[in-house]
Design a protein around this motif. Structure first.
Motif, mmCIF file in Angstrom:
data_model
loop_
_atom_site.group_PDB
_atom_site.id
_atom_site.type_symbol
_atom_site.label_atom_id
_atom_site.label_comp_id
_atom_site.label_asym_id
_atom_site.label_seq_id
_atom_site.Cartn_x
_atom_site.Cartn_y
_atom_site.Cartn_z
ATOM 1 N N GLU A 33 0.729 -1.279 -0.008
ATOM 2 C CA GLU A 33 -0.340 -0.205 0.150
ATOM 3 C C GLU A 33 0.860 1.617 0.313
ATOM 4 N N LEU A 34 1.576 1.123 0.746
ATOM 5 C CA LEU A 34 2.607 2.499 0.833
ATOM 6 C C LEU A 34 3.798 3.242 -0.367
ATOM 7 N N ALA A 35 4.270 1.120 -1.119
ATOM 8 C CA ALA A 35 4.949 1.418 -1.882
ATOM 9 C C ALA A 35 4.131 2.234 -3.645
ATOM 10 N N ILE A 36 2.326 2.069 -3.570
ATOM 11 C CA ILE A 36 1.901 2.362 -4.361
ATOM 12 C C ILE A 36 1.787 3.765 -4.126
ATOM 13 N N GLU A 37 0.681 4.251 -2.801
ATOM 14 C CA GLU A 37 0.505 5.893 -2.539
ATOM 15 C C GLU A 37 2.337 6.810 -2.721
ATOM 16 N N THR A 38 3.296 5.598 -2.736
ATOM 17 C CA THR A 38 4.615 6.884 -2.875
ATOM 18 C C THR A 38 4.024 6.659 -4.798
ATOM 19 N N VAL A 39 4.169 5.787 -5.354
ATOM 20 C CA VAL A 39 4.454 6.270 -6.655
ATOM 21 C C VAL A 39 3.110 7.142 -7.004
ATOM 22 N N LEU A 40 2.432 7.022 -6.440
ATOM 23 C CA LEU A 40 1.079 7.910 -7.096
ATOM 24 C C LEU A 40 0.756 9.738 -6.502
ATOM 25 N N GLY A 41 2.642 9.571 -6.017
ATOM 26 C CA GLY A 41 2.658 10.669 -5.503
ATOM 27 C C GLY A 41 1.943 11.021 -4.283
ATOM 28 N N LEU A 42 0.999 10.032 -3.388
ATOM 29 C CA LEU A 42 -0.090 10.335 -2.422
ATOM 30 C C LEU A 42 0.725 10.960 -1.139
ATOM 31 N N LYS A 43 1.893 10.265 -0.784
ATOM 32 C CA LYS A 43 2.427 10.301 0.429
ATOM 33 C C LYS A 43 3.484 11.096 0.182
ATOM 34 N N GLU A 44 3.501 12.041 0.850
ATOM 35 C CA GLU A 44 5.533 13.140 1.309
ATOM 36 C C GLU A 44 6.826 11.896 1.390
ATOM 37 N N GLN A 45 7.476 12.119 0.639
ATOM 38 C CA GLN A 45 8.517 12.003 1.747
ATOM 39 C C GLN A 45 9.300 12.125 2.330
ATOM 40 N N GLU A 46 9.982 10.635 3.530
ATOM 41 C CA GLU A 46 10.354 12.111 4.721
ATOM 42 C C GLU A 46 11.033 11.596 5.326
#
Ligand code: ADP
Ligand code: ADP
Ligand code: ZN
Length: 218
Positions: free
Chosen positions: A205-218
């Motif tokens: 789930e986290l990997a998908i959100e990262t690819v889609l730009g939904l998660k800011e990199q911390e």
């Protein structure tokens, strides 16, 4: 956000789509869910679909394309969607390109969940599905709180007829023959992102959100 979840049966498309839908409220189109609903109703479409689904074969392109065309043309919310289980053939992918062009929409990303056959068989053979809302569980990896009962709606859990061993093998074969070529189709269009689908449900789930730009990199 207009995305396709690609990957073999059991890769985790439905599980991940459910999470994205819950968090971001994206309209969700699953041809498997639409066909199973039709199957349970006494309609021409349902009778036709059942034959193919129970054998682990694909329902004919023209039938599925018609269903998707209808759903996509009814979309609101500036045309965001998650497509799960469609396209599954190159003919379906070409039809989708035409439908989206007609509607003035473009795909943002195709997420390919990669899982090897032995893990797919372990997942599918112990998958349980809610009869009422379609939620998906796994007897070992994602069990419901109460055996046989859906956490979200209290509905009865059952084993899909096509999740029996013999049909699973046929579905995997169909995937490798007919759906796998879509990886190249979308790679050429620079839309494909591969994700390791063997990681845990949360990690995927986290990997998908990262690819889609939904998660800011911390
Ligand atoms: P899976 O868990 O294998 O991803 P689905 O629920 O997506 O399964 O699909 C179940 C069955 O419905 C397929 O085996 C096939 O018979 C039919 N089906 C679903 N989507 C399509 C499609 N895009 N084209 C043809 N048949 C489809
Ligand atoms: P698909 O829609 O691609 O056919 P599902 O989302 O239905 O796949 O998942 C297939 C089975 O594997 C389900 O029983 C589900 O609970 C389980 N599952 C999904 N993702 C994972 C994961 N990352 N690790 C372990 N099991 C998973
Ligand atoms: Zn349910």
């Amino acid at each position: 956000m207009r995305i396709i979840l690609l990957g073999p049966p059991g890769a985790g498309k439905g599980t991940q789509a459910a999470r994205l839908v819950e968090k971001y409220g994206l309209p969700y189109i699953s041809t498997g869910d639409i066909l199973r609903a039709a199957r349970n109703s006494d309609t021409e479409l349902g009778r036709k679909a059942k034959e193919y689904m129970d054998r682990g074969e694909l329902v004919p392109d023209e039938v599925v394309i018609g269903l998707v065309r209808e759903r996509l043309s009814r979309l609101r919310q500036r045309g965001s969607f998650i497509l799960d289980g469609f396209p599954r053939t190159v003919a379906q992918a070409k039809a989708l390109d035409e439908i989206l062009a007609e509607l003035g929409m473009a795909l943002d990303r195709v997420i390919d969940l990669e899982v090897d056959p032995p893990a797919l068989v372990r997942r599918l053979s112990r998958r349980r599905t809610c009869r009422v809302c379609g939620a998906v569980y796994h007897l070992d990896y994602n069990p419901p709180q109460q055996p046989g009962v859906c956490d979200s709606c209290g509905g009865e859990l059952y084993q899909r007829p096509d999740d029996q061993e013999a049909t699973i093998q046929r579905r995997l074969q169909v995937y490798f023959e007919q759906t796998r070529p879509l990886e190249e189709y979308y790679e050429r269009r620079r839309l494909l992102t591969r994700i390791d689908g063997e990681a845990s449900i949360d990690e995927v789930e986290l990997a998908i959100e990262t690819v889609l730009g939904l998660k800011e990199q911390e």
